[in-house]
Design an enzyme around this catalytic site. Structure first.
Site, PDB file in Angstrom:
ATOM      1  N   ASP A   8      -6.694  -1.463  -4.452  1.00  0.00           N
ATOM      2  CA  ASP A   8      -8.290  -1.384  -3.812  1.00  0.00           C
ATOM      3  C   ASP A   8      -8.882  -0.012  -3.724  1.00  0.00           C
ATOM      4  O   ASP A   8      -9.930   0.008  -4.330  1.00  0.00           O
ATOM      5  CB  ASP A   8      -7.659  -0.854  -2.289  1.00  0.00           C
ATOM      6  CG  ASP A   8      -6.516  -1.716  -1.145  1.00  0.00           C
ATOM      7  OD1 ASP A   8      -6.990  -3.001  -1.516  1.00  0.00           O
ATOM      8  OD2 ASP A   8      -6.012  -1.405  -0.919  1.00  0.00           O
ATOM      9  N   ASP A  43       0.918  -1.144   0.123  1.00  0.00           N
ATOM     10  CA  ASP A  43       0.113   0.207   0.009  1.00  0.00           C
ATOM     11  C   ASP A  43       0.541   0.993  -0.096  1.00  0.00           C
ATOM     12  O   ASP A  43       1.950   1.351   0.764  1.00  0.00           O
ATOM     13  CB  ASP A  43      -1.126   0.033   1.458  1.00  0.00           C
ATOM     14  CG  ASP A  43      -1.964  -1.104   0.651  1.00  0.00           C
ATOM     15  OD1 ASP A  43      -2.091  -1.329   0.341  1.00  0.00           O
ATOM     16  OD2 ASP A  43      -2.784  -1.104   2.187  1.00  0.00           O
TER      17      ASP A  43
END
Length: 230
Positions: free
Chosen positions: A203, A189
């Site tokens: 995401d 991330d």
């Protein structure tokens, strides 16, 4: 008696009997001239369809009436999925090579920055103790979308499912091939808004696809292109 028959006369039976066959013969000749011989096909007039052709056309129109209009949108689904997956994969490779173990990069002051972290949980860092479960869920989502593609005739649904498929593949790739091991890999991330969890492009694709599916469901549009009202 013979003299009486000569005077009165007798009906010309042979001639009368012979006239009928001759008439029948002429009628049969006329039919033979206008109709084809036995076993032949009836001549068609221009623009006139034969019964067989009419039946075939009726069958085809009946089949097409039962099918949804338009072609299946499988190509659109996989094109969107491939684009989302490639974008996520390339971005993670760049982040791991250039940003990991380095100071965060501020894009919009403190409101948006790039900060590389490893996430063992679900999207936005939730559920880090259930990595294996989230991996199995992602794999199940991919299988369901692939099966649903066989009856997909709606373009908006193709885009929505393509985003879901690309995002699920992106995070599943991390969980399968990154450390600490297969089915337990940590997802990369790097998008860090202020006051919000850090996430990645996979995401984002999953969330956008999910929102689009909710909107399509509220409008009553099904994946096969039909519209229903409750």
């Amino acid at each position: 008696m013979a003299e009486a028959e000569r005077i009165i006369g007798t009906p010309d039976i042979p001639e009368a009997a012979g006239a009928e066959p001759e008439q029948s013969g002429s009628a049969s000749d006329e039919k033979a001239a206008g109709a084809p011989a036995s076993g032949g096909s009836t001549p068609e007039k221009p623009g006139e369809a034969t019964p067989e052709a009419s039946g075939d056309a009726a069958g085809e129109s009946g089949d097409s009436g039962d099918r949804p209009k338009g072609k299946r949108k499988i190509a659109v689904l996989f094109a969107v999925a491939a684009f989302a997956y490639a974008l996520d994969l390339v971005s993670k490779m760049i982040v791991v090579a250039k940003l990991e173990h380095h100071e965060p990069i501020d894009l919009i002051g403190d409101w948006l920055r790039l900060s590389a972290i490893r996430n063992a949980g679900a999207a936005f860092g939730f559920g880090e103790a259930f990595t294996v479960i989230f991996t199995c869920i992602a794999a199940a989502v991919i299988v369901v979308i692939a099966r649903l593609a066989r009856k997909l005739y709606s373009l908006p649904w193709a885009i929505a499912l393509g985003l879901l498929l690309g995002g699920a593949l992106g995070n599943l790739t991390d969980r399968l091939f990154r450390s600490p091991g297969v089915f337990e890999g940590a997802v990369v991330d790097f998008i860090a808004p202020k006051g919000f969890a850090v996430f990645n492009l996979a995401d984002s694709a999953i969330v956008c696809g999910g929102i689009l599916i909710v909107l399509l469901s509220f409008r009553g549009l099904d994946p096969d292109g039909t519209v229903h009202k409750d």
